[in-house]
Design a protein around this motif. Sequence first.
Motif, PDB file in Angstrom:
ATOM      1  N   CYS A 199     -34.706   0.774 -26.088  1.00 12.50           N
ATOM      2  CA  CYS A 199     -34.356  -0.049 -27.347  1.00 12.50           C
ATOM      3  C   CYS A 199     -33.737  -1.276 -27.177  1.00 12.50           C
ATOM      4  N   GLU A 200     -34.282  -2.459 -27.293  1.00 14.56           N
ATOM      5  CA  GLU A 200     -33.892  -3.668 -27.233  1.00 14.56           C
ATOM      6  C   GLU A 200     -32.621  -4.047 -27.842  1.00 14.56           C
ATOM      7  N   SER A 201     -32.278  -3.235 -29.046  1.00 10.44           N
ATOM      8  CA  SER A 201     -31.072  -3.375 -29.803  1.00 10.44           C
ATOM      9  C   SER A 201     -29.930  -2.993 -29.065  1.00 10.44           C
ATOM     10  N   CYS A 202     -29.870  -1.738 -28.560  1.00 14.33           N
ATOM     11  CA  CYS A 202     -28.643  -0.972 -28.029  1.00 14.33           C
ATOM     12  C   CYS A 202     -28.843  -0.763 -26.503  1.00 14.33           C
ATOM     13  N   GLN A 203     -29.849  -1.021 -25.923  1.00  7.49           N
ATOM     14  CA  GLN A 203     -30.270  -0.827 -24.621  1.00  7.49           C
ATOM     15  C   GLN A 203     -30.264   0.668 -24.303  1.00  7.49           C
ATOM     16  N   THR A 204     -30.440   1.587 -25.090  1.00  6.07           N
ATOM     17  CA  THR A 204     -30.760   2.965 -25.069  1.00  6.07           C
ATOM     18  C   THR A 204     -32.172   3.284 -24.308  1.00  6.07           C
ATOM     19  N   THR A 205     -32.179   3.937 -23.357  1.00  9.63           N
ATOM     20  CA  THR A 205     -33.401   4.286 -22.720  1.00  9.63           C
ATOM     21  C   THR A 205     -33.862   5.780 -22.655  1.00  9.63           C
ATOM     22  N   VAL A 206     -34.982   6.068 -23.273  1.00 10.63           N
ATOM     23  CA  VAL A 206     -35.312   7.337 -23.276  1.00 10.63           C
ATOM     24  C   VAL A 206     -36.467   7.662 -22.073  1.00 10.63           C
TER      25      VAL A 206
END
Lengths: 183, 91
Positions: free
Chosen positions: B25-32
Amino acid sequence: MNKTWLFNPFRYIAGLTSLTIGWAIMLATAGIAWFGKAHFDGVVDMHSGLITPFSWYLLDQLTAWSCAVLVFYLAGLIFSASAVRFVDVAGTMALARWPLIFAALLNLLTTPITDPHNIPATAIIIYLLEALFFIWMVALMYRAFCVSTNLKGSKATVVFVAALLTAEALSKAAFYFLYRHIH
Amino acid sequence: MSVSKKLPGLCPACDAPLKVVSLACESCQTTVSGSFDLPLLARFSSDEMQFILDFVQSSGSLKVMAQQLGLSYPTVRNLLDDIITKINNNE
């Protein structure tokens, strides 16, 4: 001229358009053949010398083309997984015969062979040149068949060769029947 | 200068289909992380994708597409048949 237009015009033209153009060229070829007394009496055949009314030269074109269309359409229906349209086979096969107009023109330069043991060198050269136009026509017929039926590779080649031989045999039988009954 | 990168569908070393192992996610930097199959349409080449888009935009009319592309009807139909075969093989 683009190479594709010479050896695979069917990428751009097929169906009714190619049928109309092909028929117009076949009519012109019949006219030239009449002047040169050349009969296209087979799918891949030409013989000269027999003098007949103009209608026979037209019949030559129509019979040879019809035999090719019939056989290649049936081959397409049997061996292709795609939906094969009759008008595409008919149209592309008509346009594929266009190099024969050059063979008919070349034939105007020859005189009928009376002694098969004494054929002039110029006649041999002209016959060889005419053969090139038949080879070009067969190459076009192959592309016409592939585009119309969506057959590819070795399957397309094997089916095409078998269909061409069948069409030639059918046309010879048709011409044998026609020439006997319209005398 | 931004570079337009193509999404590779096949492994450049062995030609096996590639999997998605990471999404960010480019918004919150979460990586799945995981192992996800590429969507079917993402496996097509850019030309094939363009063909599919043109096909949909022309309401599935091969005649309209043939006119737009300047190709004969059977040529366009063959392109469509090849894509259908590819879809069937990938399903």
